[in-house]
Design an enzyme around this catalytic site. Sequence first.
Site, PDB file in Angstrom:
ATOM      1  N   ARG A 135       5.844  -6.898 -22.937  1.00 24.49           N
ATOM      2  CA  ARG A 135       4.872  -7.523 -23.693  1.00 24.49           C
ATOM      3  C   ARG A 135       4.547  -6.630 -24.975  1.00 24.49           C
ATOM      4  NH1 ARG A 135       2.908  -8.653 -18.554  1.00 24.49           N
ATOM      5  NH2 ARG A 135       1.096  -6.988 -18.757  1.00 24.49           N
ATOM      6  N   GLU A 160     -12.856 -23.095 -31.370  1.00 27.09           N
ATOM      7  CA  GLU A 160     -11.663 -23.359 -31.224  1.00 27.09           C
ATOM      8  C   GLU A 160     -11.909 -24.663 -29.764  1.00 27.09           C
ATOM      9  OE1 GLU A 160      -7.960 -21.305 -29.705  1.00 27.09           O
ATOM     10  OE2 GLU A 160      -6.908 -22.965 -30.113  1.00 27.09           O
ATOM     11  N   LYS A 193     -11.301 -23.977 -35.574  1.00 28.18           N
ATOM     12  CA  LYS A 193      -9.906 -24.055 -35.265  1.00 28.18           C
ATOM     13  C   LYS A 193      -9.446 -25.282 -34.310  1.00 28.18           C
ATOM     14  CE  LYS A 193      -6.189 -21.331 -32.842  1.00 28.18           C
ATOM     15  NZ  LYS A 193      -5.574 -20.271 -32.828  1.00 28.18           N
TER      16      LYS A 193
END
Length: 346
Positions: A49, A180, A222
């Site tokens: 990652r 969002e 968003k």
Amino acid sequence: MGQFRMTDLRNIARRLVAGGKGLLAMDESNATCNKRFAAAGIPQTEDARRAYRELIITAPGLSETISGTILYDETIRQTKKDGTPFVKILVDSGIIPGVKVDVGAKDLAGHPGEKITEGLDGLRERLKGYFQMGARFAKWRAVIAVGDGIPSRGCIEANAQALARYASLCQETGLVPIVEPEVLMDGEHTQRQCRVVTEEVLHNVFDQLYAQRVMLEGMILKPNMVLAGLTCHRQDNLDEVAEATVECLLRVVPASVPGIAFLSGGQSGELASARLNAMNLLARSPKFRLPWALAFSFARAIQHPALDVWHGQDANVPAAQQALLHRAKCNLAALNGEYSAAMEKT
Ligand code: 13P
């Protein structure tokens, strides 16, 4: 909130969305990142990652297209292989670091098939920590599913209130909140249903933002684009998506919000760019005069080709970075209504 803070929030919000660039979301939780790695045949380790995020952050010239990146709790603490903190690399290249601060969407009690996003407990202290690490904005994602009898009022109101409480805490700390509320694409619902649900969700969100005294000039919305469900028999064309989305947003998003940065939600990179382009063309037509910038805050629609090319191999890093930069450039063109399918062939 002091005058100085308010000005800071306004300036950061404007730099993120109104400066002709967009946002890159790279804030997948470890579980989501691992799921994507597994699908691409990449080992699901912390170092994989880290290496993947290093690839993204060090893509040459990323700051020409990207104003800010959304990091995850693990990522904001990570460094390049040579020990340079990711946050320093971003800041030095002129990209504003942000961080996802919700702790995920959990089943909402009493509401089968619906979720509530958690993470408010202890949030004030966590936000202070992220600010000290260099973050200047934060993100919280609520998910709203569309289906038989859903979303319910209980789900919409609970999520809208959590978003507003998060946004207010962010501004208190000096972080610009990215609000969002995502109406999901999964399902058979029509574009019309998505539009009705999106409008209702956003009405509730702005009502709650007002109740929680959030300064709209210092936030970014968003949202999802207004799209038919993935398995709906009728998929609308570019102009239909652009008109429905812009009309919906015009009804509910106050003019003081500096910008709207769309999520991609599982659309292909090409479709996300084409739809964003169609909206920005509309924004230039005499029929619509939009008070806010229409930008992007894509994760999958920018990253996916790069992840496929990388495949976890050092030797593929330059090619993966080019794939990432290509999508970022396509989206930059879309902000100016200059994207075309021909760009995909270059
Ligand atoms: P997608 O663009 O992949 O939908 O991701 C955006 C995001 O930040 C999800 O929370």
